[in-house]
Design an enzyme around this catalytic site. Structure first.
Site, PDB file in Angstrom:
ATOM      1  CB  SER A   1     -31.292  31.298  88.026  1.00 34.41           C
ATOM      2  OG  SER A   1     -31.263  32.690  87.865  1.00 34.41           O
TER       3      SER A   1
ATOM      4  NE  ARG B   1     -22.836  32.835  85.402  1.00 36.95           N
ATOM      5  CZ  ARG B   1     -24.010  32.260  85.300  1.00 36.95           C
ATOM      6  NH1 ARG B   1     -24.707  31.993  86.369  1.00 36.95           N
ATOM      7  NH2 ARG B   1     -24.486  31.940  84.115  1.00 36.95           N
TER       8      ARG B   1
ATOM      9  CE  LYS C   1     -33.807  27.936  79.277  1.00 31.35           C
ATOM     10  NZ  LYS C   1     -33.118  29.086  79.854  1.00 31.35           N
TER      11      LYS C   1
HETATM   12  P1  ADP Z   1     -30.148  32.681  80.474  1.00 35.67           P
HETATM   13  O1  ADP Z   1     -31.150  31.570  80.582  1.00 35.67           O
HETATM   14  O2  ADP Z   1     -30.330  33.536  79.265  1.00 35.67           O
HETATM   15  O3  ADP Z   1     -28.703  32.289  80.705  1.00 35.67           O
HETATM   16  P2  ADP Z   1     -30.009  33.828  83.112  1.00 35.67           P
HETATM   17  O4  ADP Z   1     -31.133  34.494  83.833  1.00 35.67           O
HETATM   18  O5  ADP Z   1     -29.486  32.561  83.695  1.00 35.67           O
HETATM   19  O6  ADP Z   1     -30.565  33.635  81.657  1.00 35.67           O
HETATM   20  O7  ADP Z   1     -28.771  34.813  82.934  1.00 35.67           O
HETATM   21  C1  ADP Z   1     -28.900  36.066  82.321  1.00 35.67           C
HETATM   22  C2  ADP Z   1     -27.532  36.750  82.226  1.00 35.67           C
HETATM   23  O8  ADP Z   1     -27.028  36.999  83.539  1.00 35.67           O
HETATM   24  C3  ADP Z   1     -26.451  35.919  81.531  1.00 35.67           C
HETATM   25  O9  ADP Z   1     -25.648  36.790  80.778  1.00 35.67           O
HETATM   26  C4  ADP Z   1     -25.651  35.350  82.662  1.00 35.67           C
HETATM   27  O10 ADP Z   1     -24.309  35.087  82.272  1.00 35.67           O
HETATM   28  C5  ADP Z   1     -25.709  36.510  83.643  1.00 35.67           C
HETATM   29  N1  ADP Z   1     -25.460  36.088  85.013  1.00 35.67           N
HETATM   30  C6  ADP Z   1     -26.155  35.213  85.747  1.00 35.67           C
HETATM   31  N2  ADP Z   1     -25.599  35.046  86.975  1.00 35.67           N
HETATM   32  C7  ADP Z   1     -24.508  35.858  87.011  1.00 35.67           C
HETATM   33  C8  ADP Z   1     -23.481  36.152  87.977  1.00 35.67           C
HETATM   34  N3  ADP Z   1     -23.452  35.544  89.172  1.00 35.67           N
HETATM   35  N4  ADP Z   1     -22.546  37.043  87.636  1.00 35.67           N
HETATM   36  C9  ADP Z   1     -22.542  37.623  86.411  1.00 35.67           C
HETATM   37  N5  ADP Z   1     -23.453  37.390  85.462  1.00 35.67           N
HETATM   38  C10 ADP Z   1     -24.425  36.531  85.740  1.00 35.67           C
END
Ligand code: ADP
Length: 158
Positions: free
Chosen positions: A130, A91, A42
């Site tokens: 993110s 989400r 990544k």
């Molecule tokens: P990954 O690359 O493992 O998806 P992330 O940092 O993008 O890592 O996300 C980590 C966790 O946080 C995941 O379970 C994702 O669904 C959750 N997450 C991210 N944004 C939100 C949000 N706005 N509301 C609820 N859960 C979220």
């Protein structure tokens, strides 16, 4: 026995969506380890050190939250930490489909020892991710409404 959950993710960077899930999971567990996964394939916007610093600042006052980093399989890390739970946020239906496959795989790989616990995003936070934050940053927009203070304070965006 201590109820330990690991919240794994990229946190590139942490958003108000992540913060919401962690805050709401606090009453469920004795300890939550927020674990930043390092995946060599990544390309991250923020370095591991920056991502870790954002998390450490954000959870400075939270006694039951610990920040850590790991490489390799999430379940191997979770077992090594003596945790029985993986925490993830949901989400939308796309998250559900994706998470369902991973949760089943993780449970099968650990001989049903590890359960994944899902919390639904609070209304008003479900659009935050993110990747959207990174897009807004790249294009010079106001990302500060989407992230905790620790990220706002950072001048070191790539
Ligand atoms: P990954 O690359 O493992 O998806 P992330 O940092 O993008 O890592 O996300 C980590 C966790 O946080 C995941 O379970 C994702 O669904 C959750 N997450 C991210 N944004 C939100 C949000 N706005 N509301 C609820 N859960 C979220």
């Amino acid at each position: 026995m201590e109820r330990i959950a690991v919240f794994p993710g990229s946190f590139d960077p942490i958003t108000l969506g992540h913060l919401d899930i962690i805050e709401r999971a606090l009453p469920l567990f004795d300890k939550i380890i927020v674990a930043i996964g390092q995946n060599a394939q990544k390309n991250y916007m923020f370095t591991m050190q920056q991502r870790r610093q954002f998390l450490e600042e954000t959870f400075d006052d939270f006694d039951s939250v610990e920040i850590d980093t790991y490489e390799g399989l999430t379940v191997d890390y979770v077992m090594a930490k003596g945790a029985k739970f993986i925490l993830r946020g949901l989400r939308n239906p796309a998250d559900f489909e994706f998470e369902k496959a991973i949760a089943h795989t993780n449970r099968a790989m650990t001989n049903k020892e590890i359960e994944t616990v899902f919390l639904l995003t609070s209304s008003g936070k479900s659009f935050i991710s993110s990747s959207i934050v990174r897009d807004v940053i790249r294009n010079g927009g106001d990302y500060t409404i989407l992230v905790p203070n620790a990220v706002k304070a950072s001048e070191e965006q790539k």
